[in-house]
Design an enzyme around this catalytic site. Structure first.
Site, PDB file in Angstrom:
ATOM      1  N   ASP A  67       0.818  -1.219   0.000  1.00 28.73           N
ATOM      2  CA  ASP A  67       0.000   0.000   0.000  1.00 28.73           C
ATOM      3  C   ASP A  67       0.851   1.268   0.000  1.00 28.73           C
ATOM      4  O   ASP A  67       2.066   1.218   0.186  1.00 28.73           O
ATOM      5  CB  ASP A  67      -0.965  -0.008   1.208  1.00 28.73           C
ATOM      6  CG  ASP A  67      -0.287  -0.428   2.506  1.00 28.73           C
ATOM      7  OD1 ASP A  67       0.955  -0.362   2.587  1.00 28.73           O
ATOM      8  OD2 ASP A  67      -1.001  -0.833   3.435  1.00 28.73           O
ATOM      9  N   ASP A 136      -7.050  -2.088  14.229  1.00 29.08           N
ATOM     10  CA  ASP A 136      -8.446  -2.384  13.874  1.00 29.08           C
ATOM     11  C   ASP A 136      -8.562  -3.710  13.107  1.00 29.08           C
ATOM     12  O   ASP A 136      -9.618  -4.006  12.550  1.00 29.08           O
ATOM     13  CB  ASP A 136      -9.042  -1.234  13.042  1.00 29.08           C
ATOM     14  CG  ASP A 136      -8.357  -1.060  11.687  1.00 29.08           C
ATOM     15  OD1 ASP A 136      -7.317  -1.720  11.445  1.00 29.08           O
ATOM     16  OD2 ASP A 136      -8.843  -0.267  10.862  1.00 29.08           O
ATOM     17  N   HIS A 138      -6.874  -4.546  10.402  1.00 33.84           N
ATOM     18  CA  HIS A 138      -6.675  -4.489   8.943  1.00 33.84           C
ATOM     19  C   HIS A 138      -5.404  -5.216   8.515  1.00 33.84           C
ATOM     20  O   HIS A 138      -4.429  -5.295   9.261  1.00 33.84           O
ATOM     21  CB  HIS A 138      -6.690  -3.045   8.414  1.00 33.84           C
ATOM     22  CG  HIS A 138      -5.549  -2.174   8.829  1.00 33.84           C
ATOM     23  ND1 HIS A 138      -5.667  -0.808   8.978  1.00 33.84           N
ATOM     24  CD2 HIS A 138      -4.251  -2.441   9.108  1.00 33.84           C
ATOM     25  CE1 HIS A 138      -4.502  -0.296   9.326  1.00 33.84           C
ATOM     26  NE2 HIS A 138      -3.637  -1.263   9.408  1.00 33.84           N
ATOM     27  N   GLU A 143      -9.531  -1.735   5.540  1.00 35.09           N
ATOM     28  CA  GLU A 143     -10.182  -1.340   6.780  1.00 35.09           C
ATOM     29  C   GLU A 143     -11.423  -2.203   7.025  1.00 35.09           C
ATOM     30  O   GLU A 143     -11.906  -2.890   6.109  1.00 35.09           O
ATOM     31  CB  GLU A 143     -10.560   0.142   6.693  1.00 35.09           C
ATOM     32  CG  GLU A 143      -9.372   1.078   6.511  1.00 35.09           C
ATOM     33  CD  GLU A 143      -8.472   1.197   7.736  1.00 35.09           C
ATOM     34  OE1 GLU A 143      -8.295   0.208   8.465  1.00 35.09           O
ATOM     35  OE2 GLU A 143      -7.926   2.298   7.953  1.00 35.09           O
TER      36      GLU A 143
END
Ligand code: PGA
Length: 263
Positions: A67, A136, A138, A143
């Protein structure tokens, strides 16, 4: 999933670097998926050591990063491109032409994402994908709620990720709100996956993704659907797992298991 619990961050880094190095030795033109963040820094340091001391050869390795922040130019000090060159690439003999990282400042993100997927395909697919995990849950910047079928695309970041990553920026307002990220579907196509996690702050999310139900609300749970995923945790990140005794037995009886299952 194979779960390997190590004593601390240093050992997690060593074990993960050995796994990556072993794959490169088996196949010099390995297609390697790479991650950024605090967690893999130690792994990359160990890989550099193996390169320098044992001559691990990266000259034919192709790398694809997961990413990049939208809007950051490759040379921006907070870009993942910059991170990768500082922490790994400039210390090893990888051919710059074999390095693929999403381009954060592309004029046409949609077209770029299609091109990126195409390059992975052209390379023959990713042999080994390295992952971290966000607070979280991910993987890459997928997400909560990301489809398990998702491909490389632009994703809006959630507040928790923006807050978590603010530590790398001068202030939280500077953290980009969007990122180009491989999709969960892209990641699941890698032949092998290696996820690393460290510290008690990751303990809850690691217990959820390893031992909890599969859900797009914690995209790392998608690894439960993969047939060759290894997770390396230090004691802190493993502290909320309930089946530790089993994982450790498997880790300590590798030879016996290899005889039985052939890997
Ligand atoms: P970290 O990030 O390694 O900095 O904890 C992991 C991630 O967000 O994937």
């Amino acid at each position: 999933m194979e779960i390997i619990i190590t004593d601390n961050y240093a050992e997690m880094s060593k074990v993960s670097a050995q796994i990556i190095s072993h794959e490169i030795q088996k196949r010099h033109d390995l297609v390697l998926g790479l991650a950024t963040g605090d967690t893999p820094v130690g792994t990359y340091k160990e890989l550099v050591k193996i390169h320098q001391k044992e001559g691990l050869d990266f000259s034919k390795v192709k790398s694809f990063n997961l990413d990049e922040y939208v809007g950051l130019a490759p040379l921006h000090k907070n870009s993942y491109n910059y991170f990768m060159w500082e922490n790994l690439f400039k210390h090893i003999n990888i051919n710059p032409e074999n390095v693929y990282i999403p381009q954060g400042n592309t004029d046409d993100p949609e077209e770029f994402c299609l091109w990126y997927e195409e390059q992975i395909k052209k390379a023959g697919g990713i042999n080994l994908q390295v992952l971290g995990i966000g607070g979280d849950g991910h993987i890459a910047f997928n997400e909560p709620g990301s489809s398990f079928a998702s491909r490389t695309r632009v994703k809006a970041l959630v507040k928790q990720t923006i807050d978590d990553n603010a530590r790398f920026f001068d202030n939280v307002e500077d953290v980009p709100r969007f990122a180009i990220t491989m999709g969960v579907g892209t990641i699941l196509e890698a032949r092998k996956i290696l996820l690393i996690a460290s510290g008690e702050k990751k303990a809850e999310v690691c217990a959820q993704f390893i031992e909890g139900p599969v859900t797009s609300q914690i995209t790392a749970t998608a690894l439960q659907l993969h047939n060759y995923a290894t997770v390396i945790l230090d004691k802190g990140a493993a502290s909320k797992l309930t089946r530790t005794e089993y994982y450790n037995w498997v880790r300590d009886n590798k030879q016996l298991i290899q005889k039985q299952v052939g890997r």
